[in-house]
Structure formats: C-alpha cells, structure tokens
Scaffold this motif. Structure first.
Motif, PDB file in Angstrom:
ATOM      1  N   ARG A  13      13.438  -5.879   4.947  1.00 51.63           N
ATOM      2  CA  ARG A  13      11.617  -4.757   4.492  1.00 51.63           C
ATOM      3  C   ARG A  13      11.648  -3.476   4.098  1.00 51.63           C
ATOM      4  O   ARG A  13      11.484  -2.570   3.737  1.00 51.63           O
ATOM      5  CB  ARG A  13      10.645  -6.017   5.977  1.00 51.63           C
ATOM      6  CG  ARG A  13       9.584  -5.523   4.530  1.00 51.63           C
ATOM      7  CD  ARG A  13       8.121  -6.562   5.668  1.00 51.63           C
ATOM      8  NE  ARG A  13       7.892  -7.127   5.973  1.00 51.63           N
ATOM      9  CZ  ARG A  13       7.050  -7.975   6.376  1.00 51.63           C
ATOM     10  NH1 ARG A  13       5.973  -7.136   6.356  1.00 51.63           N
ATOM     11  NH2 ARG A  13       7.186  -9.278   6.230  1.00 51.63           N
ATOM     12  N   ASP A  14      12.198  -3.348   5.848  1.00 50.16           N
ATOM     13  CA  ASP A  14      11.629  -1.484   5.467  1.00 50.16           C
ATOM     14  C   ASP A  14      12.994  -1.121   4.330  1.00 50.16           C
ATOM     15  O   ASP A  14      13.177  -0.344   3.776  1.00 50.16           O
ATOM     16  CB  ASP A  14      12.711  -0.599   6.078  1.00 50.16           C
ATOM     17  CG  ASP A  14      11.248  -1.052   7.430  1.00 50.16           C
ATOM     18  OD1 ASP A  14      10.094  -0.834   7.059  1.00 50.16           O
ATOM     19  OD2 ASP A  14      12.046  -0.080   8.655  1.00 50.16           O
ATOM     20  N   THR A  51       0.927  -1.550   0.016  1.00 53.01           N
ATOM     21  CA  THR A  51       0.275   0.116  -0.261  1.00 53.01           C
ATOM     22  C   THR A  51       0.901   1.415   0.345  1.00 53.01           C
ATOM     23  O   THR A  51       2.136   1.064   0.198  1.00 53.01           O
ATOM     24  CB  THR A  51      -0.829   0.040   1.198  1.00 53.01           C
ATOM     25  OG1 THR A  51      -1.671   1.485   1.185  1.00 53.01           O
ATOM     26  CG2 THR A  51      -0.197  -0.035   2.578  1.00 53.01           C
ATOM     27  N   ASN A  66      14.695 -13.911   2.459  1.00 54.08           N
ATOM     28  CA  ASN A  66      14.577 -13.489   3.736  1.00 54.08           C
ATOM     29  C   ASN A  66      14.195 -11.859   3.951  1.00 54.08           C
ATOM     30  O   ASN A  66      14.053 -11.166   5.176  1.00 54.08           O
ATOM     31  CB  ASN A  66      16.306 -14.310   3.904  1.00 54.08           C
ATOM     32  CG  ASN A  66      15.652 -15.525   4.878  1.00 54.08           C
ATOM     33  OD1 ASN A  66      14.536 -15.363   5.817  1.00 54.08           O
ATOM     34  ND2 ASN A  66      16.571 -16.385   5.078  1.00 54.08           N
ATOM     35  N   VAL A  87      10.464 -10.766   4.829  1.00 54.46           N
ATOM     36  CA  VAL A  87      10.506 -11.180   5.540  1.00 54.46           C
ATOM     37  C   VAL A  87      11.136 -10.223   6.934  1.00 54.46           C
ATOM     38  O   VAL A  87      10.519  -9.779   7.251  1.00 54.46           O
ATOM     39  CB  VAL A  87      10.492 -12.857   5.570  1.00 54.46           C
ATOM     40  CG1 VAL A  87       9.892 -12.746   7.209  1.00 54.46           C
ATOM     41  CG2 VAL A  87       9.465 -13.508   4.535  1.00 54.46           C
ATOM     42  N   ARG A  88      12.177 -10.703   7.194  1.00 52.88           N
ATOM     43  CA  ARG A  88      12.433 -10.128   8.330  1.00 52.88           C
ATOM     44  C   ARG A  88      12.821  -8.270   7.420  1.00 52.88           C
ATOM     45  O   ARG A  88      13.478  -7.825   7.263  1.00 52.88           O
ATOM     46  CB  ARG A  88      13.835 -10.639   8.717  1.00 52.88           C
ATOM     47  CG  ARG A  88      13.425 -12.053   8.923  1.00 52.88           C
ATOM     48  CD  ARG A  88      14.126 -13.032  10.145  1.00 52.88           C
ATOM     49  NE  ARG A  88      15.967 -12.294   9.956  1.00 52.88           N
ATOM     50  CZ  ARG A  88      16.735 -13.116   9.024  1.00 52.88           C
ATOM     51  NH1 ARG A  88      16.807 -14.275   8.858  1.00 52.88           N
ATOM     52  NH2 ARG A  88      17.552 -12.735   8.967  1.00 52.88           N
ATOM     53  N   ASN A  89      13.702  -7.509   9.430  1.00 50.60           N
ATOM     54  CA  ASN A  89      13.650  -6.717   8.906  1.00 50.60           C
ATOM     55  C   ASN A  89      14.857  -5.971   9.698  1.00 50.60           C
ATOM     56  O   ASN A  89      15.873  -5.677   9.486  1.00 50.60           O
ATOM     57  CB  ASN A  89      13.067  -5.459   9.507  1.00 50.60           C
ATOM     58  CG  ASN A  89      12.204  -4.163   9.012  1.00 50.60           C
ATOM     59  OD1 ASN A  89      13.037  -3.914   8.222  1.00 50.60           O
ATOM     60  ND2 ASN A  89      12.678  -3.648  10.085  1.00 50.60           N
ATOM     61  N   SER A  90      15.569  -7.099  10.151  1.00 48.06           N
ATOM     62  CA  SER A  90      16.686  -6.819  11.286  1.00 48.06           C
ATOM     63  C   SER A  90      17.200  -8.256  11.533  1.00 48.06           C
ATOM     64  O   SER A  90      16.649  -9.445  10.831  1.00 48.06           O
ATOM     65  CB  SER A  90      16.966  -6.503  12.430  1.00 48.06           C
ATOM     66  OG  SER A  90      15.916  -7.165  13.063  1.00 48.06           O
ATOM     67  N   ASP A  96       5.072   7.505   0.041  1.00 46.69           N
ATOM     68  CA  ASP A  96       5.787   6.112   1.165  1.00 46.69           C
ATOM     69  C   ASP A  96       5.860   5.226   0.120  1.00 46.69           C
ATOM     70  O   ASP A  96       4.259   5.477   0.073  1.00 46.69           O
ATOM     71  CB  ASP A  96       5.690   5.543   2.580  1.00 46.69           C
ATOM     72  CG  ASP A  96       4.130   6.036   2.759  1.00 46.69           C
ATOM     73  OD1 ASP A  96       3.395   5.347   2.459  1.00 46.69           O
ATOM     74  OD2 ASP A  96       4.400   5.794   4.834  1.00 46.69           O
ATOM     75  N   VAL A 106       4.894   0.564   1.517  1.00 43.45           N
ATOM     76  CA  VAL A 106       4.980  -0.141   2.845  1.00 43.45           C
ATOM     77  C   VAL A 106       4.507  -1.588   2.160  1.00 43.45           C
ATOM     78  O   VAL A 106       3.082  -1.379   1.739  1.00 43.45           O
ATOM     79  CB  VAL A 106       4.309   0.131   4.319  1.00 43.45           C
ATOM     80  CG1 VAL A 106       4.995   1.033   4.861  1.00 43.45           C
ATOM     81  CG2 VAL A 106       2.815   0.503   3.870  1.00 43.45           C
ATOM     82  N   ILE A 107       4.844  -1.949   2.921  1.00 43.79           N
ATOM     83  CA  ILE A 107       4.607  -4.155   2.982  1.00 43.79           C
ATOM     84  C   ILE A 107       3.710  -4.171   3.971  1.00 43.79           C
ATOM     85  O   ILE A 107       4.121  -3.857   4.683  1.00 43.79           O
ATOM     86  CB  ILE A 107       6.060  -5.479   2.808  1.00 43.79           C
ATOM     87  CG1 ILE A 107       6.549  -4.516   1.142  1.00 43.79           C
ATOM     88  CG2 ILE A 107       5.804  -5.986   2.470  1.00 43.79           C
ATOM     89  CD1 ILE A 107       7.960  -5.406   1.557  1.00 43.79           C
ATOM     90  N   ARG A 108       2.427  -4.054   3.217  1.00 41.23           N
ATOM     91  CA  ARG A 108       1.258  -4.626   3.974  1.00 41.23           C
ATOM     92  C   ARG A 108       1.405  -6.560   5.180  1.00 41.23           C
ATOM     93  O   ARG A 108       1.241  -6.116   5.874  1.00 41.23           O
ATOM     94  CB  ARG A 108      -0.001  -4.748   3.629  1.00 41.23           C
ATOM     95  CG  ARG A 108      -0.934  -4.403   4.605  1.00 41.23           C
ATOM     96  CD  ARG A 108      -2.572  -3.993   3.880  1.00 41.23           C
ATOM     97  NE  ARG A 108      -2.813  -4.212   2.684  1.00 41.23           N
ATOM     98  CZ  ARG A 108      -3.211  -3.236   2.153  1.00 41.23           C
ATOM     99  NH1 ARG A 108      -4.234  -2.683   2.341  1.00 41.23           N
ATOM    100  NH2 ARG A 108      -3.989  -3.819   0.999  1.00 41.23           N
ATOM    101  N   GLN A 109       1.397  -6.911   3.634  1.00 40.63           N
ATOM    102  CA  GLN A 109       1.624  -8.316   3.706  1.00 40.63           C
ATOM    103  C   GLN A 109       2.951  -9.103   2.775  1.00 40.63           C
ATOM    104  O   GLN A 109       2.716  -8.777   1.518  1.00 40.63           O
ATOM    105  CB  GLN A 109       0.090  -8.669   4.099  1.00 40.63           C
ATOM    106  CG  GLN A 109       0.046 -10.133   4.891  1.00 40.63           C
ATOM    107  CD  GLN A 109      -1.414 -10.609   5.181  1.00 40.63           C
ATOM    108  OE1 GLN A 109      -2.322 -10.031   4.608  1.00 40.63           O
ATOM    109  NE2 GLN A 109      -1.830 -10.873   5.742  1.00 40.63           N
ATOM    110  N   ILE A 110       3.256 -10.700   3.577  1.00 41.99           N
ATOM    111  CA  ILE A 110       3.409 -11.425   2.836  1.00 41.99           C
ATOM    112  C   ILE A 110       3.650 -12.393   2.917  1.00 41.99           C
ATOM    113  O   ILE A 110       2.881 -12.936   4.419  1.00 41.99           O
ATOM    114  CB  ILE A 110       5.508 -11.209   2.530  1.00 41.99           C
ATOM    115  CG1 ILE A 110       6.196  -9.807   2.098  1.00 41.99           C
ATOM    116  CG2 ILE A 110       6.091 -12.412   2.050  1.00 41.99           C
ATOM    117  CD1 ILE A 110       7.169 -10.028   1.806  1.00 41.99           C
TER     118      ILE A 110
END
Lengths: 333, 327
Positions: free
Chosen positions: A185-186, A95, A138, A141-144, A209, A211-215
């Motif tokens: 992800r960010d 979105t 990965n 999915v992950r952000n850190s 912006d 943003v990934i709402r869902q994966i």
C-alpha cells in the motif's frame, strides 16, 4: 477657556483621526500573519511576493495584496470505485496534503484556493485510478508479506490431551497462504505521489503526500465476502460440536468398558477365592474322613438324617431297627 | 416665575462644562480601552502565542499577561495541557465517552484485513498539543488531518494482518505501531502534537449474519464442553460405584471362603473327636449314635408329622393317636 478654542481643539482632533484612518486603510502597510503568504500585484502584474510574516510595505492605492495560506492544506478526495488488475471493483478513499510553495506561480495558474482543490481533483483522481487499476487487489490491501509469517490458530480451550488439541486445530485451521506482494500500500501511495507530483509542480503546488485512507469492497462483493466468512465460521463451529459429540461417545464407551472390566475382574477373583476355599475345605474333610471310611459313612449319614428328616411328614415302617424292641425282639437277633 | 427663572441656570452650566468634560471623557475612555486591551488571561491548561505585527514574538504561560494594544500584538490561547480524544467508528452522545448512547460510523470502521475479510474496528486516539506555535501556524485543517492520518494508518495496519490476529493476538502491536506511525507522519508535517495513546475499542465482525456466525463458534465451544462434561459425568456416576460393587463381590467371596474353611475345620474336629471314641468301642458308640439320632428325628416336638405303619400289617398300631401326638 472659551468655547471657541474648545471647538477648535475638537475639530483638529477629529481631522487628525480621520487622516490617520485614511492613511492606515490606504496606506503603504499591511500585516502578514504567521501561516500566511502574499502576492502583491500592481495593475494586475505581479510585482512582489512575501512568505515571511510581519509588517509589509506596498504602494498605497495602486498595489493589490492577495493573501494565501502558507500552512499545509488537506485535499479530501471522494471515494472512487476502481477496478483492480484482476477486475475486482473496490472503493478507494484517498486524502492528500499539499501547500502553496510558489505563490507567484500559483497566482498565475490557479488563483484561488478552491481552484487549487479542483486542479488537484483532476490530477490526483487520475493518478489514483491509474495506479490502482494497474495493480492487483492484494497490493492495495496489504503493505508487507508479514501475514504469511503469522501463525493463526483458533484458541483451543478445555481440551485435555495435546493430541486432541492438535486435531481440533487442524480441523479449524483457516489459514491459507496469501499471495506474495511486491509493492504494497505504501508503495502504491508513493507511485501515485510520484505521478501526481510532476503535474502539481506546474501550479506552484508542493504535494506532500497521498495516503489511502480506506479501501472497501464494492457492495455486491461485500455480500459474497460475508457469505464466505459465515461459511468459514460454520465449518469451525461444526468441528467443535462434532468433536464434542465424539468425546461424549468416547466417554460413554470408556465408561461401559471400564464398568464391565471392573465387575468381571471382581467376579473372576471372587470365584477363584471361593474355589480355593472349597478346595481346601474338601481337602480338610477328605484328610480327616479317610482315616475311617466306615465311621465316616455312619457319622455322616446320621448327621444328614438329623438335618433332613425332622422337617418331613414321615410315614415310618415299624420294622426298622429302632422299633425292634417294641415287638419283643432281642437286641442281638 | 420661579419655574421660568430656574431652567436657564443648569443649561448654562452644561454649556460651560461640556467642552472640557467631553475631551476628558474621550481621553479617559480611550485610556481605559487601551489598558483593558493590553491585558489578557491565560488559563492553567493553556499557553498563549503572541504575534507582534503578525510575526511570532513569544509564547507565554498561565496567568495575567500583557501585550501591546491597538492590534499591534495579538494573542492566541492554545490548550496545551489538555489531553484530547478522538473516536473512530463511533461518536459518544453528549460528549460522554461511554459506550452507551452513541452513534456508530460504519464507514470509518469497516476495513479489509490482509486475508480479504471484512472487520469492524473502532478505536480512539488521544493527543496533546505539544508545540502551540506549530499547532497554530503549520497546518490548516488540523482536526481533519488528525482524522485522515489516523484512519489511514489503522487501515494499513489492519490490512496487513489476518482477521483472527486483529481480533486477538495482535491488538497491542497494532496500538503501538499505530501510535508510532501517526507520530512520525505528524512530526513530518510539523503539526506540533504528541500522540498520547491509541486504544482499540470494539473489534468485531460486521454486524448481522457474520457476527452471528462468529458468535455461533463460541456457542459451539460451549456445546463441545457441555458434551464432554456430560460424558465425564456419566463416567463418574458409574465407575466409582462399579468399583465398590467389585469390592463387595470380592469381600463376599472372602467371607464365603473363611466360612467354608472354618466350617470344614469345625466339622472335622468334631468328627475326629467322636471317631477317637468310636475306635475304642465301636458297637456301643455306633448304637448310641443311631439311637440318639432316631430320638431326635422321631421326636414328637419336631416339625413334621410322623406316621408309623406296619409293613406286613402283622401288628396293630394306634395310628390316630400317634398322629395326634405328632401334632
């Protein structure tokens, strides 16, 4: 007052009102509300645009006003099925926020709000697709990398010794080292944003912006993930059950062992006590009897007769010493 | 005749009064409308934003408020005191926020975790409109924006953690971080809301076989405890009684020992006493002892029968009588 003057008055009033209405409708003023902006065109040519609210002026009859929202708008992309770099298909639902920053340019290139959304569809869908398929799963999915610093273990309950708890934990451990990610992800969202921003600027659109709402996994992949999760749980359940059975066996063994230890120790102690007693009894007897062995023999024999003979059916010979006198023998023969 | 004459009079009256009256009525109605449209009511839970000619002019609080009529000033009531709740993953039926009678929305709540498992996370967000002006005029589809950002933030947080942590230890952290992150994004948009709280509701593995497998682990833990308790029960059943049994054996042995020694001491004491006498007159004592013994042995009242026989048959003995006497 006559009816004629009254009629005149009414007519004047009506005329005034009608003129007022016509003036206001076609007139040089329009109200721009908060959260709106406008573009003023004269015969199709942009002559002015307004971004502040308030009472605005236009040329009556010849100017046309197009009003756009100044507020932040949302763009809701349809979920896309995109392969990642390792060729796993995932659904990515994104979105975005955007706003009409340059109404004049927007009027030229896009014109309506709905057109704007379809332009965004083209631009955003493609940059999302590009970025996702250029990166590993990965990263999306992950952000850190914090997952690798978190210690995960089953809550081992009601286990007595620490050693056992440790064993159980080792049995049930499901943690595996996750791959290190570099973007996250960010990071991916920002990359999409940077890419899309270049195109949207040309439409007078400011992209705020993405943003990934869902994966989500694709359906067939979901099924196999479910299977893996089930197997993982089954393995843990078995570990608990097996540990329980082991503990039961151990308790049974311990019970049997302790029971035997206790009873045999008691037997050994009781026999020793008896032995000591027997020995001291023997000693007491020996000490006393050895003083006169001859008398002991007599005494003990007679004692023994007393105990044993009365109960028997006896056939006695008359030539025993006891009967001597019956037959007239003298005592000292 | 009367009926013919009477009607014209009222008709004339109407004609006479009507022009003035119509004007006055129009003026009165317009005045009433003006007055009425220049008042508006703001509820205790609301604040009202007033625009003059489309431009923000002022914000007013609860009560009866005034504005300039004829569309010059417009007022918008915004519920700023009400804490509003949004649910994710489910919608409560009939607006009751209970867990019963609700519909699940799996597509909102199924998420990937950091260790690439799938989990069903349901949560609520409570927010309050903090700045009615921002709320009214900065963002177009506010509900959608709230939902989108909340979902995105939650997905990101869950995607960063392993499934077990999401279900257990990291719940509170997720709630706190979600609230912070959302607030930051909304401040950035100038949405004018304050997130009051983010609460995680059900966090469960996907319904069906996966959930059953998770449930089975709990059952396995129960089974384990049951088995261990069975073992302990058996231990407790046997060992204390064995200890008692052991004590009994030892006590019995001690009893035997005392008995044995005492008996010996007693026997010896008696023996010693008699021996002393025997030493003084050996023959007499010996004979006496012998006879006394025989007496008690061949006593007719003793249990066994006594039969006397002559070994050489040199003498006759009334055997039958002796037998009978023995009975």
């Amino acid at each position: 007052m006559s009816t004629a003057t009254n009629k005149k008055l009414i007519t004047t009033l009506i005329v005034v009102v009608v003129f007022l209405v016509i003036f206001v409708l076609l007139g040089p003023f329009y109200i721009l509300y908060e959260g709106q902006q406008s573009v003023v065109t004269r015969f199709g040519k942009i002559v002015n645009f307004e971004q502040d609210s308030g009472l605005k002026f236009k040329m009556p009859l010849i100017d046309t006003v197009v009003v756009y929202p100044k507020k932040i708008l949302s763009w809701d992309g349809a979920a896309q099925r995109i392969p990642t770099k390792e060729n796993q298909f995932i659904w990515v639902d994104t979105t975005a926020r955007w706003r009409i920053a340059d109404p004049a340019k927007y009027y030229e290139t896009v014109n309506t709000v709905n057109n704007g959304i379809s332009r965004l569809n083209d631009v955003l869908d493609s940059s999302i697709r590009t970025i996702i398929s250029e990166n590993f799963l990965n990263e999306a999915v992950r952000n850190s990398n914090q997952i690798n610093n978190i210690k995960i273990e089953e809550q081992v309950q009601s286990v007595e010794s620490n050693e056992d708890a440790e064993t159980l934990r080792n049995l049930t451990v499901t943690q595996s080292r996750q791959e290190t990610i570099t973007i996250g992800r960010d990071g991916l969202s920002n990359m999409m944003f940077d890419q899309a921003k270049q195109f949207t600027a040309g439409f007078g659109i400011e992209l705020i912006d993405i943003v990934i709402r869902q994966i989500r996994y694709s359906d067939d992949l979901t099924e196999s993930v479910y299977q893996r999760m089930i197997k993982e749980r089954n393995q843990i359940a078995e570990a608990y059950r097996s540990y329980g059975r082991g503990q039961l066996a151990q308790w049974q063994g311990q019970t049997e062992s302790e029971e035997k230890q206790i009873l045999s120790a008691a037997y050994s102690q009781s026999e020793r006590i008896k032995g000591v007693a027997d020995a001291s009894a023997a000693e007491i007897y020996a000490k006393s009897y050895s003083a006169d062995p001859e008398f002991f023999e007599l005494w003990r024999t007679l004692e023994s007769y007393r105990k044993t003979i009365p109960g028997l059916n006896k056939v006695l010979s008359t030539d025993m010493e006891y009967f001597d006198l019956i037959y007239g023998k003298t005592v000292k023969d | 005749m009367d009926t013919m004459q009477q009607p014209p009079r009222p008709a004339r009256k109407v004609q006479n009064i009507s022009p003035k009256l119509v004007i006055w009525i129009i003026v009165a109605v317009v005045l009433v409308m003006l007055v009425l449209s220049s008042f508006f009511v703001v509820d205790q839970t609301e604040q009202s934003v007033v625009l003059r000619l489309g431009k923000y002019n002022r914000t007013v609080g609860p009560g009866l408020q005034t504005k300039i009529p004829l569309g010059i000033e417009a007022s918008y009531n915004v519920p700023t005191q009400v804490v509003q709740t949004m649910t994710f993953g489910y919608r409560a039926a009939n607006n009751a926020s209970s867990l019963f009678g609700r519909t699940d929305y799996d597509n909102e709540s199924l998420m990937l975790t950091g260790d690439l498992n799938i989990i069903d996370v349901q949560w609520i967000v409570q927010y309050k409109i903090e700045d009615p002006v921002k709320w009214m005029f900065n963002v177009e589809s506010r509900e959608t924006t709230l939902r989108d950002i909340s979902q995105s933030v939650m997905n990101k947080l869950v995607g960063d953690l392993p499934i077990l942590s999401v279900m257990t230890s990291e719940r509170t952290r997720i709630e706190v971080e979600a609230q912070d992150n959302m607030q930051k994004v909304f401040d950035n948009y100038g949405l004018g809301v304050r997130i009051v709280t983010v609460k995680l509701q059900n966090i469960v593995p996907p319904i069906g076989a996966v959930q059953d497998a998770f449930e089975d682990v709990n059952k396995a833990i129960q089974d384990m405890n049951r088995l261990i308790n069975e073992g302990k029960q058996n231990y407790n059943k046997i060992i204390p009684s064995a200890r008692g049994e052991a004590n009994k054996l030892i006590q019995q042995a001690q009893g035997y020992a005392s008995e044995r020694v005492n008996q010996a001491t007693g026997d010896v004491a008696r023996f010693n006493s008699v021996r002393e006498v025997y030493e003084q007159s050996k023959d007499i004592t010996r004979t006496r002892l012998y006879i006394e013994t025989m007496e008690s042995i061949i006593n007719p009242s003793s249990e066994g029968s006594v039969t006397l026989i002559d070994k050489t048959l040199a003498n006759f003995l009334p055997i039958q009588m002796l037998e009978g006497g023995a009975k």
